[in-house]
Design an enzyme around this catalytic site. Structure first.
Site, short mmCIF file in Angstrom:
data_model
loop_
_atom_site.label_atom_id
_atom_site.label_comp_id
_atom_site.label_asym_id
_atom_site.label_seq_id
_atom_site.Cartn_x
_atom_site.Cartn_y
_atom_site.Cartn_z
N ASP A 296 -13.64 -20.64 -3.37
CA ASP A 296 -12.18 -20.69 -3.49
C ASP A 296 -11.57 -19.47 -2.81
OD1 ASP A 296 -9.52 -20.77 -4.27
OD2 ASP A 296 -9.97 -21.49 -6.29
N LYS B 235 -5.75 -6.97 4.83
CA LYS B 235 -5.84 -8.26 5.53
C LYS B 235 -7.08 -8.24 6.43
CE LYS B 235 -4.88 -11.37 8.96
NZ LYS B 235 -5.46 -11.48 10.32
N GLU C 82 -9.71 -17.09 13.81
CA GLU C 82 -9.24 -15.87 14.47
C GLU C 82 -10.29 -15.28 15.40
OE1 GLU C 82 -7.34 -11.49 13.38
OE2 GLU C 82 -7.14 -13.17 11.99
#
Length: 423
Positions: free
Chosen positions: A277, A261, A82
């Site tokens: 992870d 987010k 992004e």
């Protein structure tokens, strides 16, 4: 240790020059950065990591600069596709430097496994019996991982919850709390859970079913705090609007989802770069955001008495330095070396600091010029590349797209065609 994370002008260098600047700042030979050049993962290594390998996918790794975390200069690798994420986090880290950078704390590295017990006739009596047998069961758990115990970790506690079953009855759920030291901890706690489940079922007078860790790692929390002078952000009015805008994410789950987010834009990029992870960390963060039954912002924004912006962030952080891709992926190893961390706790604190910086950057953009201005300027380069622009055409096409205000593939193709006609 890094002499400074203030690598001004890094964006004006090419990738090889940036690696040279990074190595110089760390006082290291450039050789340790070699895995960043070709993704650092051979076909043979990929075959050993997962099943049915057909290839690899490359994600750009950028270097976040300007970070001071707990008084230490830190350079942070971020793996993300992004645009604007690396630049935005670095910019807020720069603004935070005059007031000391970002301060972090962390709790002990405690992970929990859940053992589900069914067909228990007396759930409350079973709870009492399990807690009476806790010492025996904890010893049994620790027998499964003597190495972890040897380095100071291991099973610490049993907790028993009686959870209503929405279809009737209850679940008796045993939580095994384990200090996993510098590991993420999934393998250790899962092994222990499977070993103690038969004994728990026997004590409870029921049967075992699920035996697995929970990614709601709410006993393994990391916190970050930063303070920025209003003038750095655009003035007192911008700070006031940032606080008001951030409050909407506390009050409204629709806004909270995008707000969080933005936090994860920073966090997941560092987690991925270091071979940890991402799904576990993201699951833990979002479930923690809803821990009181309503999904809310993970961060809080306030104005101090002197008008300074104070932003804080708290969330679970299950990351490790041993096991998994952190050790098996050469690029992940190089990324961890770049941060110069010595413990998993320190890595988690840096990750949280980046998440907070990224969040402040997004809220500032929303409260000031709008999110699209900076983001679309960088996105325009990707659109130009997608339209077929070559290296010497990308900047011209991107500039034209931003000036036009329509950063779209069809417009990029038109601009590129016109550019080539003029040559």
């Amino acid at each position: 240790m890094a002499t400074t994370s203030r690598l001004s002008g890094l964006r004006n260098l090419d990738a090889s020059e940036r690696r040279a600047a990074l190595a110089e700042a760390l006082g290291r030979d450039e050789e340790f950065l070699a895995p960043f050049v070709d993704a650092g993962l051979s076909g043979e290594q990929a075959e050993r990591m997962i099943e049915n390998v057909i290839g690899q996918i490359a994600i750009p790794v950028g270097l976040a600069t300007n970070f001071i975390v707990n008084g230490r200069e830190v350079l942070v690798p971020m793996a993300t596709e992004e645009p604007s994420v690396v630049a935005a986090a670095s910019n807020i880290a720069r603004m935070a430097r005059p007031l000391g950078g970002i301060t972090t704390t962390t709790s002990a590295p405690l992970m929990q496994a859940q053992i589900q017990l069914l067909d228990v006739a007396d759930p409350h009596g079973a709870r009492a019996r399990i807690l009476e047998a806790a010492a025996e069961i904890i010893d049994l758990a620790n027998e499964q991982d003597p190495k972890l115990v040897e380095i100071g970790g291991g099973a610490r506690e049993l907790r028993v919850r009686i959870v209503p079953n929405t279809t009737g009855g209850v679940h008796v759920i045993v939580h095994l709390v384990v200090d996993v030291a510098d590991a993420m901890g999934a393998n250790a706690v899962n092994t222990m859970a499977e070993a103690i489940a038969p004994r728990l079922a026997e004590v409870a007078g029921g049967r075992q079913l699920l035996r697995i860790l929970t990614n709601l790692a709410d006993l393994r929390l990391v916190r970050a705090r930063l303070a920025i002078e209003p003038e750095m952000l655009g003035g007192p009015d911008v700070v006031a609007d940032m606080v008001t805008g951030a409050q909407l994410a506390v009050d409204d789950p629709y806004r909270a989802a995008t707000h969080n987010k933005g936090i994860m834009n920073g966090i997941s990029a560092v987690v991925l770069a270091t071979g940890n992870d991402t799904r576990a960390v993201e699951a833990g963060a979002h479930s923690y955001a809803a821990r009181d039954g309503r999904y809310r912002a993970l961060s809080r924004f306030e104005r101090a008495a002197d008008g300074i912006l104070v932003a804080t962030l708290e969330l679970p952080m299950a990351v490790g330095l041993v096991g998994g891709a952190t050790k098996s992926h050469p690029t992940a190893r190089a990324a961890v070396e770049t941060t110069e961390v010595r413990t998993a706790a320190e890595l988690g604190e840096i990750i949280c600091a980046v998440g907070l910086a990224q969040n402040v950057a997004a809220v500032r953009a929303l409260a000031a010029e709008g999110i699209q201005r900076g983001h679309m300027g960088l996105h325009a380069r990707n659109v130009a590349v997608g339209a077929g622009a070559t290296a010497d055409e990308i900047d011209a096409v991107a500039t034209a797209l931003v000036a036009d205000g329509r950063v779209r593939a069809d417009v990029a193709e038109q601009v590129l065609a016109q550019l080539r006609e003029q040559r």
